[in-house]
Write a protein that holds these residues in place. Sequence first.
Motif, mmCIF file in Angstrom:
data_model
loop_
_atom_site.group_PDB
_atom_site.id
_atom_site.type_symbol
_atom_site.label_atom_id
_atom_site.label_comp_id
_atom_site.label_asym_id
_atom_site.label_seq_id
_atom_site.Cartn_x
_atom_site.Cartn_y
_atom_site.Cartn_z
ATOM 1 N N ILE A 90 -12.772 -79.028 103.184
ATOM 2 C CA ILE A 90 -13.904 -79.788 103.717
ATOM 3 C C ILE A 90 -15.036 -78.851 104.119
ATOM 4 O O ILE A 90 -16.221 -79.120 103.862
ATOM 5 N N ASP B 116 -19.223 -86.033 95.411
ATOM 6 C CA ASP B 116 -18.205 -86.352 96.404
ATOM 7 C C ASP B 116 -16.785 -86.154 95.894
ATOM 8 O O ASP B 116 -15.839 -86.183 96.685
ATOM 9 N N THR C 51 -15.969 -76.360 94.457
ATOM 10 C CA THR C 51 -15.523 -76.199 95.845
ATOM 11 C C THR C 51 -14.023 -75.981 95.991
ATOM 12 O O THR C 51 -13.565 -75.610 97.068
ATOM 13 N N ASN D 20 -15.642 -83.492 95.089
ATOM 14 C CA ASN D 20 -15.248 -82.159 95.553
ATOM 15 C C ASN D 20 -14.796 -82.127 97.003
ATOM 16 O O ASN D 20 -14.474 -81.067 97.523
ATOM 17 N N ASN D 21 -14.804 -83.259 97.654
ATOM 18 C CA ASN D 21 -14.551 -83.303 99.088
ATOM 19 C C ASN D 21 -13.141 -82.859 99.475
ATOM 20 O O ASN D 21 -12.936 -82.231 100.511
ATOM 21 N N LYS E 220 -18.187 -86.514 109.130
ATOM 22 C CA LYS E 220 -17.305 -85.600 108.408
ATOM 23 C C LYS E 220 -16.265 -84.973 109.337
ATOM 24 O O LYS E 220 -15.083 -84.844 108.981
ATOM 25 N N PHE F 242 -16.695 -77.560 101.016
ATOM 26 C CA PHE F 242 -17.511 -78.651 100.472
ATOM 27 C C PHE F 242 -18.852 -78.749 101.196
ATOM 28 O O PHE F 242 -19.906 -78.889 100.569
ATOM 29 N N ILE F 243 -18.821 -78.647 102.522
ATOM 30 C CA ILE F 243 -20.060 -78.726 103.304
ATOM 31 C C ILE F 243 -20.969 -77.537 103.002
ATOM 32 O O ILE F 243 -22.191 -77.687 102.858
ATOM 33 N N THR G 91 -22.506 -78.016 99.733
ATOM 34 C CA THR G 91 -23.529 -79.062 99.847
ATOM 35 C C THR G 91 -24.855 -78.455 100.294
ATOM 36 O O THR G 91 -25.931 -78.920 99.905
#
Length: 267
Positions: free
Chosen positions: A70, A194, A221, A196-197, A44, A73-74, A77
């Motif tokens: 990003i 994914d 996100t 939403n990345n 990532k 998003f993480i 997650t």
Amino acid sequence: MWRQFLKHLKIYALLIKLNAMRQLEYRVNIVLGLLVEIGYLGVKLLYAYIIHDTGVHISGFAPQSLYLFIGTFILMTVFFVAMLQFNIMAFDRQVIEGEFDLILTKPVSAQFLATLKYVETWMVIPNVIVGLGLVGYGWYASGIAFDLLHVGLYLLYAVLGIITMYCVFTLPLLLAFKLHNISAFHSLIWALWDFNNLPHRIFPSPIQIIGTVFFPIFLITNFSPLAIMGQLSLVEMIWGVLAPLLLFLLTCRGWRRAISSYESGGG
């Protein structure tokens, strides 16, 4: 209602503690899991660096601002893996084998216990560290003021994103009461997640509308970074608050109706 919320919050804190202690019994699994997560995060980070290094503006977003998306998003997650993933994958088994019957006997919300009782703890730690780091860097590099207003906006839409995430991924579990086996749904989980990345505005307009209004996965996100960047219209800001609340009410009502017609699956 407030007392019930505090009661379930205390129970959830206890569940986190119990799951953390149980997972410590398998320390080798924790170490291997952490190594896998670190490898995933390395990919990532490389992906984020390559995008940033190109210097290309994507759909009007500066390269450094993509770190906000990003990183968010993480972080989301973390909640997805810690709160929902294992509960979603185990739900139809609970219905088929009759374990759900035992849940119904507990003096707490069956919906709460069935969808949140498994909590992943240790393996999400690297994601928390990297996610916060990316959001912090993206925030600073984008020149966004770090004040009460912007922090409040980010946290507000982050919490609403978690509520949206919970509803979007648990509502389909109601199908298990009728179909019993919903394993096909499991294979779609990560594919949907994914989306939403990156900023949803890189997608064509029809997909943006579907993912924001009809199947509001982009609210999870995207709205936190967009809010602090001043990229949300007034209508979008209102919808970003209204949609999660409506979804939560729909989820709770759907669960009550499903349970009222539930027949034991363990016989």
